[in-house]
Design a protein around this motif. Structure first.
Motif, PDB file in Angstrom:
ATOM      1  N   ILE A  50       0.573  -1.121   0.248  1.00 33.51           N
ATOM      2  CA  ILE A  50       0.205  -0.068  -0.052  1.00 33.51           C
ATOM      3  C   ILE A  50       0.972   0.988   0.121  1.00 33.51           C
ATOM      4  CG2 ILE A  50      -1.647   1.294   1.331  1.00 33.51           C
ATOM      5  CD1 ILE A  50      -2.863  -1.255   2.115  1.00 33.51           C
ATOM      6  N   LEU A  51       1.823   1.420   0.819  1.00 34.60           N
ATOM      7  CA  LEU A  51       2.788   2.425   0.904  1.00 34.60           C
ATOM      8  C   LEU A  51       3.685   2.564  -0.600  1.00 34.60           C
ATOM      9  CD1 LEU A  51       4.332   1.938   4.454  1.00 34.60           C
ATOM     10  CD2 LEU A  51       2.757   3.751   3.596  1.00 34.60           C
ATOM     11  N   PHE A  52       3.799   1.589  -1.016  1.00 35.86           N
ATOM     12  CA  PHE A  52       4.512   1.462  -2.619  1.00 35.86           C
ATOM     13  C   PHE A  52       3.366   2.119  -3.451  1.00 35.86           C
ATOM     14  CE2 PHE A  52       5.312  -0.736  -6.610  1.00 35.86           C
ATOM     15  CZ  PHE A  52       6.454  -0.303  -6.931  1.00 35.86           C
ATOM     16  N   LEU A  53       2.443   1.709  -3.439  1.00 40.31           N
ATOM     17  CA  LEU A  53       1.426   2.226  -4.326  1.00 40.31           C
ATOM     18  C   LEU A  53       1.152   3.809  -4.031  1.00 40.31           C
ATOM     19  CD1 LEU A  53      -1.252  -0.696  -4.455  1.00 40.31           C
ATOM     20  CD2 LEU A  53       0.609  -0.174  -6.120  1.00 40.31           C
ATOM     21  N   LYS A  54       1.568   4.298  -3.097  1.00 36.09           N
ATOM     22  CA  LYS A  54       1.017   5.585  -2.556  1.00 36.09           C
ATOM     23  C   LYS A  54       2.291   6.305  -3.057  1.00 36.09           C
ATOM     24  CE  LYS A  54      -2.105   5.277   1.365  1.00 36.09           C
ATOM     25  NZ  LYS A  54      -2.126   5.258   2.903  1.00 36.09           N
ATOM     26  N   GLY A  55       3.374   5.819  -3.261  1.00 40.62           N
ATOM     27  CA  GLY A  55       4.747   6.457  -3.507  1.00 40.62           C
ATOM     28  C   GLY A  55       5.468   6.846  -2.381  1.00 40.62           C
ATOM     29  N   ALA A  56       5.083   5.981  -1.321  1.00 37.49           N
ATOM     30  CA  ALA A  56       5.641   6.405  -0.069  1.00 37.49           C
ATOM     31  C   ALA A  56       6.894   5.479   0.053  1.00 37.49           C
ATOM     32  CB  ALA A  56       4.783   6.291   1.231  1.00 37.49           C
ATOM     33  N   SER A  57       7.332   4.544  -0.748  1.00 33.63           N
ATOM     34  CA  SER A  57       8.319   3.707  -0.445  1.00 33.63           C
ATOM     35  C   SER A  57       8.747   2.988  -1.830  1.00 33.63           C
ATOM     36  CB  SER A  57       7.670   2.539   0.496  1.00 33.63           C
ATOM     37  OG  SER A  57       8.772   1.455   0.387  1.00 33.63           O
ATOM     38  N   LYS A  58       9.769   2.773  -1.872  1.00 28.30           N
ATOM     39  CA  LYS A  58      10.630   2.244  -3.186  1.00 28.30           C
ATOM     40  C   LYS A  58      10.453   0.735  -3.026  1.00 28.30           C
ATOM     41  CE  LYS A  58      13.514   5.754  -3.846  1.00 28.30           C
ATOM     42  NZ  LYS A  58      14.347   6.312  -5.224  1.00 28.30           N
ATOM     43  N   CYS A  59       9.866   0.010  -1.812  1.00 28.51           N
ATOM     44  CA  CYS A  59       9.749  -1.486  -1.757  1.00 28.51           C
ATOM     45  C   CYS A  59       8.427  -1.787  -2.000  1.00 28.51           C
ATOM     46  CB  CYS A  59      10.262  -1.866  -0.360  1.00 28.51           C
ATOM     47  SG  CYS A  59      12.049  -1.356  -0.194  1.00 28.51           S
ATOM     48  N   ASP A  60       8.211  -2.668  -2.934  1.00 28.63           N
ATOM     49  CA  ASP A  60       6.620  -3.179  -2.844  1.00 28.63           C
ATOM     50  C   ASP A  60       5.977  -4.121  -2.067  1.00 28.63           C
ATOM     51  OD1 ASP A  60       7.755  -5.765  -4.044  1.00 28.63           O
ATOM     52  OD2 ASP A  60       7.106  -5.472  -6.150  1.00 28.63           O
ATOM     53  N   GLY A  61       6.879  -4.675  -1.179  1.00 27.02           N
ATOM     54  CA  GLY A  61       6.488  -5.667  -0.411  1.00 27.02           C
ATOM     55  C   GLY A  61       6.529  -7.149  -0.797  1.00 27.02           C
ATOM     56  N   TYR A  62       6.742  -7.274  -2.040  1.00 29.77           N
ATOM     57  CA  TYR A  62       6.674  -8.813  -2.306  1.00 29.77           C
ATOM     58  C   TYR A  62       8.106  -9.100  -3.239  1.00 29.77           C
ATOM     59  CZ  TYR A  62       1.864  -8.529  -1.329  1.00 29.77           C
ATOM     60  OH  TYR A  62       0.511  -8.320  -0.703  1.00 29.77           O
ATOM     61  N   LYS A  63       8.305  -8.384  -4.424  1.00 26.75           N
ATOM     62  CA  LYS A  63       9.630  -8.440  -5.018  1.00 26.75           C
ATOM     63  C   LYS A  63      10.732  -8.101  -4.239  1.00 26.75           C
ATOM     64  CE  LYS A  63       7.548  -9.509  -9.563  1.00 26.75           C
ATOM     65  NZ  LYS A  63       7.446  -8.890 -10.951  1.00 26.75           N
ATOM     66  N   LYS A  64      10.470  -6.747  -4.040  1.00 22.76           N
ATOM     67  CA  LYS A  64      11.518  -5.935  -3.207  1.00 22.76           C
ATOM     68  C   LYS A  64      10.853  -5.766  -1.777  1.00 22.76           C
ATOM     69  CE  LYS A  64      14.585  -1.953  -3.514  1.00 22.76           C
ATOM     70  NZ  LYS A  64      14.809  -0.732  -4.061  1.00 22.76           N
ATOM     71  N   LYS A  65      11.696  -6.124  -0.979  1.00 27.53           N
ATOM     72  CA  LYS A  65      10.826  -6.142   0.636  1.00 27.53           C
ATOM     73  C   LYS A  65      11.819  -5.002   1.513  1.00 27.53           C
ATOM     74  CE  LYS A  65       9.247 -10.736   0.985  1.00 27.53           C
ATOM     75  NZ  LYS A  65       9.420 -11.965   1.661  1.00 27.53           N
ATOM     76  N   SER A  66      11.164  -4.540   2.289  1.00 25.37           N
ATOM     77  CA  SER A  66      11.536  -3.553   3.304  1.00 25.37           C
ATOM     78  C   SER A  66      12.147  -4.004   4.361  1.00 25.37           C
ATOM     79  CB  SER A  66      10.316  -2.520   3.490  1.00 25.37           C
ATOM     80  OG  SER A  66      10.744  -1.839   4.666  1.00 25.37           O
ATOM     81  N   TYR A  67      13.124  -3.491   4.968  1.00 27.35           N
ATOM     82  CA  TYR A  67      13.434  -3.918   6.237  1.00 27.35           C
ATOM     83  C   TYR A  67      12.537  -3.954   7.278  1.00 27.35           C
ATOM     84  CZ  TYR A  67      18.489  -4.394   5.143  1.00 27.35           C
ATOM     85  OH  TYR A  67      19.600  -4.870   4.640  1.00 27.35           O
ATOM     86  N   HIS A  68      11.479  -3.093   7.184  1.00 26.50           N
ATOM     87  CA  HIS A  68      10.296  -3.056   8.247  1.00 26.50           C
ATOM     88  C   HIS A  68       9.476  -4.285   8.147  1.00 26.50           C
ATOM     89  CE1 HIS A  68      10.141   1.135   9.175  1.00 26.50           C
ATOM     90  NE2 HIS A  68      10.369   1.421   7.889  1.00 26.50           N
TER      91      HIS A  68
END
Length: 128
Positions: A50-68
């Motif tokens: 969701i943050l990725f889709l809003k442009g608030a993160s460069k990580c999409d959560g699936y292919k590119k994961k965040s340290y969060h």
């Protein structure tokens, strides 16, 4: 002397216990009060996407994961005169303090997003 609010503590659920201890120790002597924003702690893949889709993160959560997503990161905001702030100077002072506490008290290097060369993420901290 500041103390982490119960809301900020709750937002750290799922974050690595070492990071939580660093935050709790650092806030006691921080030059400014600070807190943890709503999405500033652990994130599920869906939350990250969701943050990725809003442009608030460069990580999409699936292919590119965040340290969060692994609990190895947290975000902060400064808290001045009863209001949240993302003022660069204030975040920088808090960041340097957090890094010093991590190193001096926990023998841990805390990476700050404000030091990144390719882009800057001043609210972000992580351990690798």
């Amino acid at each position: 002397m500041y103390k982490l609010s119960s809301r900020s503590e709750a937002r750290l659920l799922g974050v690595d216990s070492l990071l939580i201890e660093i935050v709790k120790e650092a806030i006691k002597t921080s030059p400014y009060d600070f807190g943890i924003p709503r999405e500033g702690g652990y994130r599920s893949a869906e939350d990250q996407h969701i943050l990725f889709l809003k442009g608030a993160s460069k990580c999409d959560g699936y292919k590119k994961k965040s340290y969060h997503q692994s609990g190895k990161a947290f975000d902060i905001y400064g808290y001045v005169d009863g209001k949240a702030t993302w003022n660069v100077l204030i975040l920088t002072e808090i960041a340097r303090h957090l890094q010093a506490v991590a190193k001096d008290c926990f023998n841990t290097d805390l990476e700050w997003g404000g030091d990144w060369v390719s882009f800057s993420d001043k609210p972000h901290f992580q351990i690798t």
